[in-house]
Design a protein around this motif. Structure first.
Motif, PDB file in Angstrom:
ATOM      1  N   VAL A  25       0.841  -1.204   0.000  1.00  0.00           N
ATOM      2  CA  VAL A  25       0.000   0.000   0.000  1.00  0.00           C
ATOM      3  C   VAL A  25       0.876   1.254   0.000  1.00  0.00           C
ATOM      4  O   VAL A  25       0.610   2.214  -0.732  1.00  0.00           O
ATOM      5  CB  VAL A  25      -0.952  -0.008   1.217  1.00  0.00           C
ATOM      6  CG1 VAL A  25      -1.715   1.298   1.299  1.00  0.00           C
ATOM      7  CG2 VAL A  25      -1.933  -1.158   1.105  1.00  0.00           C
ATOM      8  N   LEU A  26       1.950   1.221   0.788  1.00  0.00           N
ATOM      9  CA  LEU A  26       2.845   2.371   0.822  1.00  0.00           C
ATOM     10  C   LEU A  26       3.481   2.600  -0.546  1.00  0.00           C
ATOM     11  O   LEU A  26       3.514   3.731  -1.050  1.00  0.00           O
ATOM     12  CB  LEU A  26       3.931   2.143   1.892  1.00  0.00           C
ATOM     13  CG  LEU A  26       4.846   3.311   2.186  1.00  0.00           C
ATOM     14  CD1 LEU A  26       4.050   4.483   2.684  1.00  0.00           C
ATOM     15  CD2 LEU A  26       5.891   2.909   3.217  1.00  0.00           C
ATOM     16  N   ALA A  27       3.941   1.501  -1.164  1.00  0.00           N
ATOM     17  CA  ALA A  27       4.560   1.632  -2.487  1.00  0.00           C
ATOM     18  C   ALA A  27       3.560   2.202  -3.487  1.00  0.00           C
ATOM     19  O   ALA A  27       3.894   3.074  -4.290  1.00  0.00           O
ATOM     20  CB  ALA A  27       5.079   0.278  -2.953  1.00  0.00           C
ATOM     21  N   LEU A  28       2.311   1.711  -3.429  1.00  0.00           N
ATOM     22  CA  LEU A  28       1.295   2.201  -4.366  1.00  0.00           C
ATOM     23  C   LEU A  28       1.004   3.679  -4.133  1.00  0.00           C
ATOM     24  O   LEU A  28       0.855   4.447  -5.081  1.00  0.00           O
ATOM     25  CB  LEU A  28       0.006   1.392  -4.212  1.00  0.00           C
ATOM     26  CG  LEU A  28       0.032  -0.018  -4.796  1.00  0.00           C
ATOM     27  CD1 LEU A  28      -1.184  -0.800  -4.336  1.00  0.00           C
ATOM     28  CD2 LEU A  28       0.058   0.047  -6.311  1.00  0.00           C
ATOM     29  N   ASN A  29       0.945   4.088  -2.864  1.00  0.00           N
ATOM     30  CA  ASN A  29       0.682   5.495  -2.570  1.00  0.00           C
ATOM     31  C   ASN A  29       1.819   6.390  -3.075  1.00  0.00           C
ATOM     32  O   ASN A  29       1.572   7.464  -3.625  1.00  0.00           O
ATOM     33  CB  ASN A  29       0.493   5.702  -1.065  1.00  0.00           C
ATOM     34  CG  ASN A  29      -0.926   5.374  -0.623  1.00  0.00           C
ATOM     35  OD1 ASN A  29      -1.869   5.576  -1.386  1.00  0.00           O
ATOM     36  ND2 ASN A  29      -1.074   4.865   0.575  1.00  0.00           N
ATOM     37  N   ILE A  30       3.067   5.930  -2.864  1.00  0.00           N
ATOM     38  CA  ILE A  30       4.206   6.728  -3.333  1.00  0.00           C
ATOM     39  C   ILE A  30       4.187   6.808  -4.851  1.00  0.00           C
ATOM     40  O   ILE A  30       4.386   7.872  -5.448  1.00  0.00           O
ATOM     41  CB  ILE A  30       5.533   6.122  -2.828  1.00  0.00           C
ATOM     42  CG1 ILE A  30       5.610   6.245  -1.310  1.00  0.00           C
ATOM     43  CG2 ILE A  30       6.723   6.811  -3.475  1.00  0.00           C
ATOM     44  CD1 ILE A  30       6.816   5.586  -0.706  1.00  0.00           C
ATOM     45  N   LEU A  31       3.892   5.666  -5.488  1.00  0.00           N
ATOM     46  CA  LEU A  31       3.818   5.646  -6.945  1.00  0.00           C
ATOM     47  C   LEU A  31       2.713   6.581  -7.433  1.00  0.00           C
ATOM     48  O   LEU A  31       2.903   7.334  -8.397  1.00  0.00           O
ATOM     49  CB  LEU A  31       3.549   4.210  -7.419  1.00  0.00           C
ATOM     50  CG  LEU A  31       3.453   4.009  -8.927  1.00  0.00           C
ATOM     51  CD1 LEU A  31       4.771   4.351  -9.578  1.00  0.00           C
ATOM     52  CD2 LEU A  31       3.065   2.580  -9.254  1.00  0.00           C
TER      53      LEU A  31
END
Lengths: 335, 324
Positions: free
Chosen positions: A312-318
Motif C-alpha cells: 500500500v505504501l509503495a502504491l501510494n508513493i507511486l
C-alpha cells in the motif's frame, strides 16, 4: 513548450515526458521495484511450496513432523507457557521449511503468505481496474451528456457516497457470501473471487467518478471540443477522441491510489471472514488466522500485515509520483 | 437565506429515501436466495420461515415490503433478530452508540490536533527534510491496516511489554462507561483512540499541507506580506484560517462516517462493545436484520450529519451563503 531551435522535431508527448520525470523520481522507482519484487514472489508461490518448503499450504498438517537440524520435530509443539494447556504451532524455524512457522492448522505461513499475495494483489488490481472503467463511464456520461443523465447519475453517486464504504462492502458481501449470486442463468458461487472484486470496485465508484465528471465538464467547454462539435463530428467520436485521452491522465493517477484502497478494503473484508473464503488465503485471512495466536506466535499476523503495508505504501508513493509527473491536481485521494 | 435551506432540506429528504431504498435493495432484492431464508437464519424451521414470510410480507410486492421494513425500523422499532432469540434490534443499537461515540470523539481530538500541527510545520518548512519526514510519516500512517495495527499494539501493550513501566498502566481489553469511572473510561480508550487516529492524521496532515502550500501562493498572502506582517502571523492567521475551510468540511464527513460504523475494525480488535462490534457479531451469526438495521441507522446518521454541516456552512461562509 518547445524552444524555437527544435521546432522541426516533434516535442515529447505528455506520456513520454511524464515517464521521463517519473524515472527521475527515486522514491517512485524504489516503490516500483518493491511492487515488482512482491508480485514476482507471489507468482512463484506454487514453486516455493513444492520445491523449497515441500508442503501443501492448503491442507491441515496438525500431526505432521519436519526435519530440523537432523532431528524430527513436531509441527504442533507443547505450549511454552506451562499455565496453558494444549499445543501451539511451531514458530519461525529459520529453515526453508516453515520459514515463518505454522498457523493453528499446522500450515506453512511463508507459503500461505505467497499464495495469499496472489489473491490479495489479483483482487485489488482487478477491483481498481474495474472501478476505473465503471467510474470513467459514469463520469464521462454524467459530465458530457449533462441534463437528466447527469442528474440521475450524480444523485445515485450521492446516495452511494453517503453509506460508509466498509459498511456498504460488508452488506454486499454478507448477502452474497451466504447464498452466492444468481443472475439469470449465471450462478456465481460464494467462494468466487469475482464477488470481492466486483464489490470493492463498486463501493469506490463514487470516489473515482466525481473527479472524472468535474474534468469532463471543464473539457466540454474547451475550444477544441466546441470546434469538433461545429465540424459535425459525431458525439461518440468526440468522447473517444477528444474527451477520453484528456481524462486518461486523471484515471491513470487514480489507479495506484485506488488499488491501495482496494487492497486495504480486501484485507479488512477477509479479516472479517467475508472476503476470500477458506481454504484459499489472502493477507487478510492470514491476519485473521493469526488473531488467536497473536501472543504466542505473533509472526503469523505480523508478516502479512507488513506485506500489506509495503504494497500500500509503495502504491501510494507511486500514485504521488504519477500525479506530480502528469501534473494532475484534482485526483485527490480520499478515504 | 430561506430558499437555500429549503433546497438543502429537499435534497436531504431525497437522499434519505434513496439510501433506504438502496440498503433495502441490497438486502432483499439482490438476485440469489429467498430473503426469508436470509432473515430467518441458518437451518430455520419451516414454521419460522412461514412466520417470517408473513411478518415481513415477502409474499407481497416489493414496495409493500419496503414500507413494512421502514415501519419496523423507524416507527414501531420492533425489528427482532432471529439468530439471537428475538432480541429487539433497535434498542441494542442505541445501547451500543455511546461506546462508538466515545471512541470516535477521542480519536477525532487527537487527529485534529496532530494533523494541524504536522500540516502547518510541514508547510512552514516546505521542501526541507522536516517536511519530507512528516509527509512520509503521514503516508505510512495511511498505509497501515487499522486492525493489524491494533493487533500489534495489543501485542506490545497487553503482552510483551505489559510488565515494564511503560505499559503497566494499560487495562485489559474492553470498555468502562464514563458514568461508572471517568478515569477508567479514559485509560481503556486512550490506546484505541491513538490507533484509530493514525490513518486520519496521515490523510489530514497531507491535505492541510497541500492546501496551505497552494494558499501561500495567493494574492492576499502577498498583500499581507507586503504589509509587513510576521511570517508566523501570515501562516496562522491568514493561511491556516483559509485552509481550515476544506479541513472542516472533510472532518464533518469522516466523523459522521466513523460514528456510523466506520470504526468497526478498531472496535473489533479492542473488544469495545460499540455499534461496529455489534455488526461484527451479527456477521458471525449471519444475523441479517441486525446488520441491515446498523447499516440503515448509520447511513441515516451520516446523511443528517452532513446536512447539518452544510446548513452550518450556509450561516458561516458568506461565499456559500451568497452563491445561491
Amino acid at each position: 513548450m518547445t524552444k524555437p531551435s527544435n521546432t522541426h522535431r516533434p516535442s515529447a508527448g505528455p506520456w513520454a515526458s511524464a515517464l521521463r520525470s517519473l524515472l527521475r523520481n527515486r522514491a517512485a522507482l524504489a516503490s516500483v521495484a518493491v511492487l515488482a519484487f512482491i508480485v514476482v514472489a507471489s507468482l512463484c508461490a506454487p514453486f516455493y511450496a513444492r520445491h523449497v518448503a515441500h508442503t501443501d499450504p492448503f491442507v491441515s498438517n496438525v500431526a505432521g513432523t519436519i526435519m530440523l537440524n537432523g532431528q524430527e520435530t513436531d509441527i504442533m509443539q507443547p505450549n511454552d507457557n506451562p499455565l496453558h494447556l494444549g499445543l501451539s504451532p511451531i514458530g519461525p524455524t529459520g529453515h526453508t521449511a516453515y520459514l515463518l512457522g505454522a498457523d493453528s492448522q499446522g500450515r506453512d505461513i511463508m507459503a500461505r503468505l505467497l499464495y495469499g499475495g496472489r489473491n490479495s494483489l489479483l483482487i485489488s488490481f482487478s477491483a481498481a481496474v474495474l472501478c476505473l472503467v465503471m467510474a470513467g463511464t459514469v463520469g464521462i456520461a454524467a459530465g458530457f451528456f449533462g441534463g437528466v443523465t447527469d442528474m440521475v447519475l450524480s444523485r445515485l453517486m450521492d446516495i452511494m457516497w453517503a453509506v460508509p464504504v466498509y459498511l456498504f462492502a460488508i452488506s454486499l458481501s454478507i448477502v452474497t457470501i451466504t447464498s452466492g449470486l444468481r443472475i439469470g442463468p449465471f450462478v456465481i458461487e460464494a467462494d468466487n473471487l469475482l464477488i470481492p472484486i466486483v464489490i470493492i470496485a463498486l463501493v469506490y465508484v463514487p470516489y473515482a467518478a466525481r473527479p472524472v465528471r468535474g474534468r469532463v465538464i471543464a473539457l466540454r467547454q474547451a475550444e477544441f471540443v466546441t470546434a469538433a462539435r461545429c465540424l459535425g463530428v459525431p458525439r461518440w467520436r468526440i468522447v473517444l477522441r477528444d474527451i477520453l485521452p484528456n481524462v486518461s491522465t486523471t484515471l491513470v493517477v487514480m489507479g495506484p491510489l485506488l488499488m491501495a484502497m482496494a487492497l486495504l478494503a480486501e484485507s479488512a473484508l477477509s479479516f472479517l471472514s467475508i472476503g476470500v473464503q477458506a481454504p484459499a488465503a489472502s493477507w487478510g485471512t492470514i491476519i485473521l488466522d493469526g488473531e488467536g495466536l497473536i501472543y504466542t506466535r505473533p509472526m503469523v499476523a505480523i508478516a502479512p500485515g507488513l506485506a500489506i503495508v509495503a504494497v500500500v505504501l509503495a502504491l501510494n508513493i507511486l500514485g504521488d509520483g504519477l500525479r506530480d509527473a502528469l501534473d494532475v491536481r484534482d485526483a485527490s485521494r480520499r478515504e | 437565506m430561506i430558499m437555500p435551506l429549503l433546497r438543502r432540506l429537499g435534497q436531504t429528504v431525497f437522499v434519505l429515501f434513496g439510501i433506504s431504498a438502496l440498503v433495502f435493495a441490497v438486502f432483499f432484492a439482490t438476485p440469489g436466495a429467498d430473503p426469508t431464508a436470509r432473515i430467518a437464519g441458518r437451518n430455520a424451521a419451516p414454521q419460522t420461515m412461514e412466520k417470517v414470510r408473513k411478518e415481513y410480507g415477502f409474499d407481497r410486492p416489493l414496495p409493500v415490503q419496503y414500507a413494512i421494513m421502514m415501519k419496523k425500523l423507524f416507527i414501531t422499532r420492533d425489528l427482532a433478530s432471529y439468530a439471537n432469540r428475538g432480541e429487539l434490534v433497535v434498542p441494542e443499537i442505541m445501547r451500543a452508540a455511546p461506546v462508538t461515540l466515545s471512541l470516535v470523539s477521542g480519536a477525532a481530538v487527537i487527529w485534529v490536533v496532530l494533523s494541524i500541527g504536522m500540516g502547518v510545520v510541514a508547510a512552514a518548512c516546505k521542501g526541507s527534510w522536516i517536511d519530507r519526514t512528516l509527509m512520509m510519516a503521514g503516508l505510512v500512517g495511511i498505509s497501515i491496516p487499522v486492525f493489524w495495527l491494533g493487533q500489534v499494539v495489543n501485542l506490545i501493550t497487553q503482552n510483551r511489554y505489559h510488565d515494564t513501566w511503560l505499559f503497566s498502566w494499560v487495562p485489559g481489553l474492553g470498555y468502562v462507561p464514563f458514568t461508572q469511572s471517568p478515569c477508567g473510561w479514559f485509560l481503556a480508550l486512550v490506546i484505541p483512540w491513538c490507533v484509530l487516529a493514525v490513518m486520519f492524521v496521515g490523510i489530514y496532515s497531507r491535505i492541510l499541507r497541500a492546501d496551505l502550500v497552494a494558499i501561500m501562493g495567493e494574492d492576499f498572502i502577498r498583500t499581507a506580506r507586503a504589509k509587513g506582517l510576521s511570517p508566523t502571523r501570515i501562516l496562522l492567521r491568514h493561511g491556516l484560517r483559509t485552509a481550515l475551510i476544506t479541513f472542516v468540511s472533510l472532518f464533518g464527513m469522516d466523523f459522521a462516517q466513523l460514528v456510523g460504523g466506520g470504526a468497526l475494525l478498531t472496535e473489533v480488535v479492542f473488544g469495545l462493545p460499540g455499534v461496529g462490534r455489534l455488526t461484527y457479531q451479527a456477521l458471525n451469526s449471519l444475523d441479517l436484520p441486525l446488520i441491515m438495521a446498523t447499516v440503515m441507522y448509520s447511513a441515516v446518521f451520516v446523511v443528517l450529519a452532513n446536512a447539518l454541516v452544510d446548513a452550518a456552512y450556509l450561516f458561516l461562509d458568506p461565499r456559500v451563503r451568497d452563491a445561491h
